[in-house]
Scaffold this active site. Sequence first.
Site, PDB file in Angstrom:
ATOM      1  N   GLU A  93      -9.799  73.098   0.200  1.00 50.52           N
ATOM      2  CA  GLU A  93      -8.950  72.467   1.202  1.00 50.52           C
ATOM      3  C   GLU A  93      -7.794  71.684   0.579  1.00 50.52           C
ATOM      4  O   GLU A  93      -6.673  71.722   1.093  1.00 50.52           O
ATOM      5  CB  GLU A  93      -9.784  71.544   2.096  1.00 50.52           C
ATOM      6  CG  GLU A  93     -10.635  72.253   3.129  1.00 50.52           C
ATOM      7  CD  GLU A  93     -11.913  72.848   2.566  1.00 50.52           C
ATOM      8  OE1 GLU A  93     -12.585  73.616   3.285  1.00 50.52           O
ATOM      9  OE2 GLU A  93     -12.232  72.538   1.393  1.00 50.52           O
ATOM     10  N   HIS A 106     -21.464  67.426   9.029  1.00 47.82           N
ATOM     11  CA  HIS A 106     -20.675  68.400   9.783  1.00 47.82           C
ATOM     12  C   HIS A 106     -20.504  67.987  11.248  1.00 47.82           C
ATOM     13  O   HIS A 106     -20.162  68.826  12.076  1.00 47.82           O
ATOM     14  CB  HIS A 106     -21.329  69.784   9.738  1.00 47.82           C
ATOM     15  CG  HIS A 106     -21.251  70.442   8.403  1.00 47.82           C
ATOM     16  ND1 HIS A 106     -21.757  71.710   8.177  1.00 47.82           N
ATOM     17  CD2 HIS A 106     -20.729  70.031   7.226  1.00 47.82           C
ATOM     18  CE1 HIS A 106     -21.558  72.040   6.903  1.00 47.82           C
ATOM     19  NE2 HIS A 106     -20.937  71.027   6.318  1.00 47.82           N
TER      20      HIS A 106
END
Length: 376
Positions: free
Chosen positions: A99, A168
Amino acid sequence: MLGAVRRQLGSGPMLGQVLRRLRPATAAAAGGARGCSASAKEMTVREALNSALDEEMSADPSVFLMGEEVGEYQGAYKISKGLLDKYGPDRVLDTPITEAGFTGIAVGAAYQGLRPVVEFMTFNFSMQAIDHIINSAAKSNYMSAGQISVPIVFRGPNGAAAGVGAQHSQCYAAWYAHVPGLKVLAPYSAEDARGLLKAAIRDPDPVVFLENELLYGESFPISAEVLDSSFSLPIGKAKVEREGKDVTITAYSKMVGYALKAAEILSKEGISAEVINLRSIRPLDRAAINASVRKTNRLVTVEESFPQHGIGAEICMSVVEESFEYLDAPVERIAGADVPMPYAANLERKAVPQIDDIVRAAKRACYRAVPMAATA
C-alpha cells in the site's frame, strides 16, 4: 502512467449491462441509460460503484484505477468487474501487496495531472499508506500556495464486516475527517455511491471514500436522474432520508439503514423521528443538522466507530455551539464499544450499535423511557 492519457477509450459502458437487468425487455431494445432509465427499479451499491467508475473512466482518459486484485480478479468485491477488459492494463493496474508503494505512485501521478482512483482492499490497510494520504496528498495544495492540485480518490470498504477480527473491522471516518485538506465521504445507498463517487473523481482535491462491505450487495430504488451519466451529488450536503418532528437521528454509511428501521419502530409508538444521512463527513453539513435540531429539539447521533473523539462528538459540539437554546433534552450519542473488535460473533454484535440501541436512545431523548443511569 502517461499511457493512461494516450490510451484510446473503449465503448459499451458497464452501466448498460446493469440496466439490461433492471428494465423490461421492450425498453432494453431502445438502448442507452438516458432513454430507458425510467423503467429501472433497483441497483445494488456494487453496481452503482462499478457504473460510476466506468462512466468517469470513459469520460476522462486521465482517470485510472489501481490496487490489489482490481484487474485480473476484477476486484476483491467485484467493484471493478469488466474494467480491465474495457480499458486495459494501462488504466486498470494490479499492484503488489504494498500500500505504501502504490499509494505513493498514485499521489505522484495526481501531481502530474492524472486522476488516480486507489482501491484499498480494506481501509485498515490504508494505515500502511497514511503518510502519503496525509502528508503527500492532503497538505500539498496548501503548502504549494495552490500551485499543486492533487485530484485523487482513496476508496474501499471501511468499518466492521462480519467475523474478521479487530485488525480488519475499524472505522476510519474520524481518523481522516480530522485532517485539513482531505474530503471524506461515506455513502449509504446506491444513489449515494454513484453520485458521490462521480463527484469525488471529478473533484480537484484528495477524497477519502469510505464504503461498507456489507452494503455492496444491498439493492436500492434508483431514479432516471441518478442513472444519467452527468449525475453527481454535491460534496458537503446531507440528505434528509425521513422527515420527522420529535427527534433528529444523524447517521452515515450502514448506520443510516439502522436509523431508518429504528424510526419505523418509533413511529408505531407515536414518536416521529427525522433521519439525516450525513453522506459527507468532511465537510460536514452543519447547517442541515442544526436546522433539523431546531425543528425537533432533540438529537441522537449514530456511528459504528469508537465513541471518543468521534463524528458524533463533533456533531454534538456543533449543535451546542449553534443551537443549544433549542435543545429540550440532552444529546444522545450511540457508537461502537470502546474496545478492539471481538472475533466471537456474539461479542461482535455487542460491540457495534444495533437498532434497539437507537430506539432506546430516541425514547430517552423524548422522555419516554427510564434513563440508563436509573437502571444501572
